[in-house]
Design an enzyme around this catalytic site. Structure first.
Site, PDB file in Angstrom:
ATOM      1  N   GLY A  42       0.773  -1.241   0.000  1.00  0.00           N
ATOM      2  CA  GLY A  42       0.000   0.000   0.000  1.00  0.00           C
ATOM      3  C   GLY A  42       0.801   1.287   0.000  1.00  0.00           C
ATOM      4  O   GLY A  42       0.345   2.297  -0.528  1.00  0.00           O
ATOM      5  N   GLU A  97       4.055   4.044   5.932  1.00  0.00           N
ATOM      6  CA  GLU A  97       2.817   3.285   5.756  1.00  0.00           C
ATOM      7  C   GLU A  97       1.813   4.077   4.919  1.00  0.00           C
ATOM      8  O   GLU A  97       1.887   5.308   4.855  1.00  0.00           O
ATOM      9  CB  GLU A  97       2.193   3.009   7.133  1.00  0.00           C
ATOM     10  CG  GLU A  97       2.286   1.588   7.604  1.00  0.00           C
ATOM     11  CD  GLU A  97       1.388   0.624   6.850  1.00  0.00           C
ATOM     12  OE1 GLU A  97       1.129   0.821   5.638  1.00  0.00           O
ATOM     13  OE2 GLU A  97       0.951  -0.346   7.459  1.00  0.00           O
ATOM     14  N   ASP A  98       0.863   3.378   4.343  1.00  0.00           N
ATOM     15  CA  ASP A  98      -0.213   4.056   3.622  1.00  0.00           C
ATOM     16  C   ASP A  98      -1.270   4.588   4.588  1.00  0.00           C
ATOM     17  O   ASP A  98      -1.660   5.737   4.538  1.00  0.00           O
ATOM     18  CB  ASP A  98      -0.847   3.126   2.578  1.00  0.00           C
ATOM     19  CG  ASP A  98      -1.254   1.766   3.145  1.00  0.00           C
ATOM     20  OD1 ASP A  98      -0.996   1.492   4.338  1.00  0.00           O
ATOM     21  OD2 ASP A  98      -1.831   0.965   2.392  1.00  0.00           O
ATOM     22  N   ASP A 101      -4.982   1.991  10.541  1.00  0.00           N
ATOM     23  CA  ASP A 101      -6.388   1.715  10.809  1.00  0.00           C
ATOM     24  C   ASP A 101      -6.490   1.210  12.254  1.00  0.00           C
ATOM     25  O   ASP A 101      -6.501   2.012  13.181  1.00  0.00           O
ATOM     26  CB  ASP A 101      -6.833   0.678   9.765  1.00  0.00           C
ATOM     27  CG  ASP A 101      -8.302   0.353   9.813  1.00  0.00           C
ATOM     28  OD1 ASP A 101      -9.074   1.142  10.371  1.00  0.00           O
ATOM     29  OD2 ASP A 101      -8.703  -0.696   9.281  1.00  0.00           O
ATOM     30  N   LYS A 130      -6.615   6.706  10.230  1.00  0.00           N
ATOM     31  CA  LYS A 130      -8.038   6.437  10.517  1.00  0.00           C
ATOM     32  C   LYS A 130      -8.146   6.260  12.028  1.00  0.00           C
ATOM     33  O   LYS A 130      -8.320   5.140  12.538  1.00  0.00           O
ATOM     34  CB  LYS A 130      -8.430   5.155   9.781  1.00  0.00           C
ATOM     35  CG  LYS A 130      -9.869   5.096   9.323  1.00  0.00           C
ATOM     36  CD  LYS A 130     -10.228   3.707   8.809  1.00  0.00           C
ATOM     37  CE  LYS A 130     -10.116   3.579   7.312  1.00  0.00           C
ATOM     38  NZ  LYS A 130     -10.614   2.246   6.830  1.00  0.00           N
ATOM     39  N   PHE A 151     -13.844   3.205   3.870  1.00  0.00           N
ATOM     40  CA  PHE A 151     -12.788   2.395   3.271  1.00  0.00           C
ATOM     41  C   PHE A 151     -12.285   3.129   2.034  1.00  0.00           C
ATOM     42  O   PHE A 151     -13.038   3.400   1.109  1.00  0.00           O
ATOM     43  CB  PHE A 151     -13.313   1.010   2.896  1.00  0.00           C
ATOM     44  CG  PHE A 151     -12.203   0.077   2.557  1.00  0.00           C
ATOM     45  CD1 PHE A 151     -11.492  -0.571   3.555  1.00  0.00           C
ATOM     46  CD2 PHE A 151     -11.830  -0.120   1.231  1.00  0.00           C
ATOM     47  CE1 PHE A 151     -10.431  -1.411   3.243  1.00  0.00           C
ATOM     48  CE2 PHE A 151     -10.774  -0.965   0.910  1.00  0.00           C
ATOM     49  CZ  PHE A 151     -10.083  -1.608   1.919  1.00  0.00           C
ATOM     50  N   VAL A 152     -11.015   3.471   2.047  1.00  0.00           N
ATOM     51  CA  VAL A 152     -10.469   4.298   0.959  1.00  0.00           C
ATOM     52  C   VAL A 152      -9.592   3.469   0.027  1.00  0.00           C
ATOM     53  O   VAL A 152      -9.043   2.438   0.416  1.00  0.00           O
ATOM     54  CB  VAL A 152      -9.650   5.486   1.519  1.00  0.00           C
ATOM     55  CG1 VAL A 152     -10.538   6.407   2.331  1.00  0.00           C
ATOM     56  CG2 VAL A 152      -8.488   4.994   2.366  1.00  0.00           C
ATOM     57  N   ASP A 158      -5.694  -0.531  -1.923  1.00  0.00           N
ATOM     58  CA  ASP A 158      -6.516  -1.389  -2.784  1.00  0.00           C
ATOM     59  C   ASP A 158      -7.820  -1.829  -2.143  1.00  0.00           C
ATOM     60  O   ASP A 158      -7.983  -1.785  -0.923  1.00  0.00           O
ATOM     61  CB  ASP A 158      -5.731  -2.651  -3.147  1.00  0.00           C
ATOM     62  CG  ASP A 158      -5.677  -3.643  -1.979  1.00  0.00           C
ATOM     63  OD1 ASP A 158      -5.275  -3.229  -0.878  1.00  0.00           O
ATOM     64  OD2 ASP A 158      -6.064  -4.803  -2.175  1.00  0.00           O
ATOM     65  N   ARG A 164      -5.016   0.412  -6.830  1.00  0.00           N
ATOM     66  CA  ARG A 164      -3.759   0.937  -6.301  1.00  0.00           C
ATOM     67  C   ARG A 164      -3.154   1.999  -7.221  1.00  0.00           C
ATOM     68  O   ARG A 164      -2.419   2.870  -6.791  1.00  0.00           O
ATOM     69  CB  ARG A 164      -2.731  -0.189  -6.139  1.00  0.00           C
ATOM     70  CG  ARG A 164      -3.050  -1.166  -5.034  1.00  0.00           C
ATOM     71  CD  ARG A 164      -1.814  -2.004  -4.737  1.00  0.00           C
ATOM     72  NE  ARG A 164      -2.120  -3.225  -4.000  1.00  0.00           N
ATOM     73  CZ  ARG A 164      -2.257  -3.299  -2.684  1.00  0.00           C
ATOM     74  NH1 ARG A 164      -2.145  -2.217  -1.945  1.00  0.00           N
ATOM     75  NH2 ARG A 164      -2.522  -4.445  -2.098  1.00  0.00           N
TER      76      ARG A 164
HETATM   77  P1  IMP Z   1      -4.224  -1.951  10.525  1.00  0.00           P
HETATM   78  O1  IMP Z   1      -3.248  -3.039  10.862  1.00  0.00           O
HETATM   79  O2  IMP Z   1      -5.628  -2.318  10.920  1.00  0.00           O
HETATM   80  O3  IMP Z   1      -3.826  -0.596  11.028  1.00  0.00           O
HETATM   81  O4  IMP Z   1      -4.331  -1.884   8.966  1.00  0.00           O
HETATM   82  C1  IMP Z   1      -3.322  -1.498   8.238  1.00  0.00           C
HETATM   83  C2  IMP Z   1      -3.391  -1.952   6.806  1.00  0.00           C
HETATM   84  O5  IMP Z   1      -4.696  -2.283   6.330  1.00  0.00           O
HETATM   85  C3  IMP Z   1      -2.971  -0.741   6.024  1.00  0.00           C
HETATM   86  O6  IMP Z   1      -1.580  -0.738   5.912  1.00  0.00           O
HETATM   87  C4  IMP Z   1      -3.683  -0.937   4.724  1.00  0.00           C
HETATM   88  O7  IMP Z   1      -2.861  -1.691   3.869  1.00  0.00           O
HETATM   89  C5  IMP Z   1      -4.931  -1.682   5.079  1.00  0.00           C
HETATM   90  N1  IMP Z   1      -6.082  -0.748   5.198  1.00  0.00           N
HETATM   91  C6  IMP Z   1      -6.629  -0.236   6.312  1.00  0.00           C
HETATM   92  N2  IMP Z   1      -7.653   0.585   6.042  1.00  0.00           N
HETATM   93  C7  IMP Z   1      -7.728   0.616   4.690  1.00  0.00           C
HETATM   94  C8  IMP Z   1      -8.579   1.323   3.771  1.00  0.00           C
HETATM   95  O8  IMP Z   1      -9.485   2.092   4.120  1.00  0.00           O
HETATM   96  N3  IMP Z   1      -8.328   1.099   2.453  1.00  0.00           N
HETATM   97  C9  IMP Z   1      -7.350   0.261   2.006  1.00  0.00           C
HETATM   98  N4  IMP Z   1      -6.540  -0.393   2.819  1.00  0.00           N
HETATM   99  C10 IMP Z   1      -6.727  -0.235   4.156  1.00  0.00           C
HETATM  100 MG    MG Z   2      -0.377  -0.895   4.443  1.00  0.00          MG
END
Ligand code: IMP
Ligand code: MG
Length: 174
Positions: A42, A97-98, A101, A130, A151-152, A158, A164
């Site tokens: 991402g 990171e992208d 969440d 987020k 969800f973006v 993606d 992407r």
């Molecule tokens: P986390 O571990 O829950 O913080 O999620 C992190 C990963 O989930 C990010 O690095 C993204 O790759 C993916 N992710 C989380 N939210 C989104 C979203 O809204 N769109 C796309 N990918 C997401």
């Molecule tokens: Mg990511």
């Protein structure tokens, strides 16, 4: 794909924000060498645009982690797919990171770099935050934009492997 997308952050807005973040990072490291660790897949567009604006000597490394599986819900566990990194002991590291969440992915890679690799200084940049979905505390040093529960997709991010390549960030509107 027939889904309609709404633009959340345009290509221009992203470019401007990335430029600002790079300036902050340049200011902080003040010419010292940095190893950029980009989290695949991402962060690929964000990381590549960001490093073009960094002025210190930069090495670029990648890790691949997966937590989302195939859909739009986190499975709540981080799966390390590839954690191959060179020795980072005593180095400055910038993890890129992208989106943060739940925070589990960011926490996993930050702990890995700090505790297992004993990097000297570890900073963390994410394009999107987020914050409302956070399940664990993550120290974010450089944050592009805050987003809500949507969800973006786009600019590296993606949905089921698609979108992407979009130059902007959007969300799926029904
Ligand atoms: P986390 O571990 O829950 O913080 O999620 C992190 C990963 O989930 C990010 O690095 C993204 O790759 C993916 N992710 C989380 N939210 C989104 C979203 O809204 N769109 C796309 N990918 C997401
Ligand atoms: Mg990511």
């Amino acid at each position: 794909m027939e889904t309609r997308l709404r633009v959340l952050f345009s290509e221009k807005e992203i470019e401007q924000r990335v430029r600002e973040l790079a300036e902050e990072i340049n200011g902080f490291f003040d010419g010292e060498e940095v190893v950029v660790v980009a989290v695949l897949a991402g962060s690929i567009l964000f990381a590549s645009d960001l490093i073009k604006r960094l002025k210190m000597p930069v090495q670029l490394e990648f890790v691949r982690l997966s937590s989302y599986g195939d859909g739009d819900r986190s499975c709540g566990k981080v799966k390390p797919v590839d954690l191959t990194l060179p020795g980072l002991e005593g180095k400055n590291v910038l993890v890129v990171e992208d989106i943060v969440d739940s925070g589990l992915t960011a926490k996993f890679i930050l702990d890995y770099v700090k505790l297992q690799h004993k990097a000297a200084r570890v900073k963390f940049a994410t394009l999107l935050d987020k914050a409302c979905a956070r399940k664990t505390d993550v120290p974010i040093d450089y944050r592009g934009f805050e987003v809500d529960e949507k969800f973006v997709v786009g600019y590296g991010m993606d949905y089921k492997g698609y979108y992407r390549n979009l130059p902007y960030i959007g969300y799926i509107s029904q």
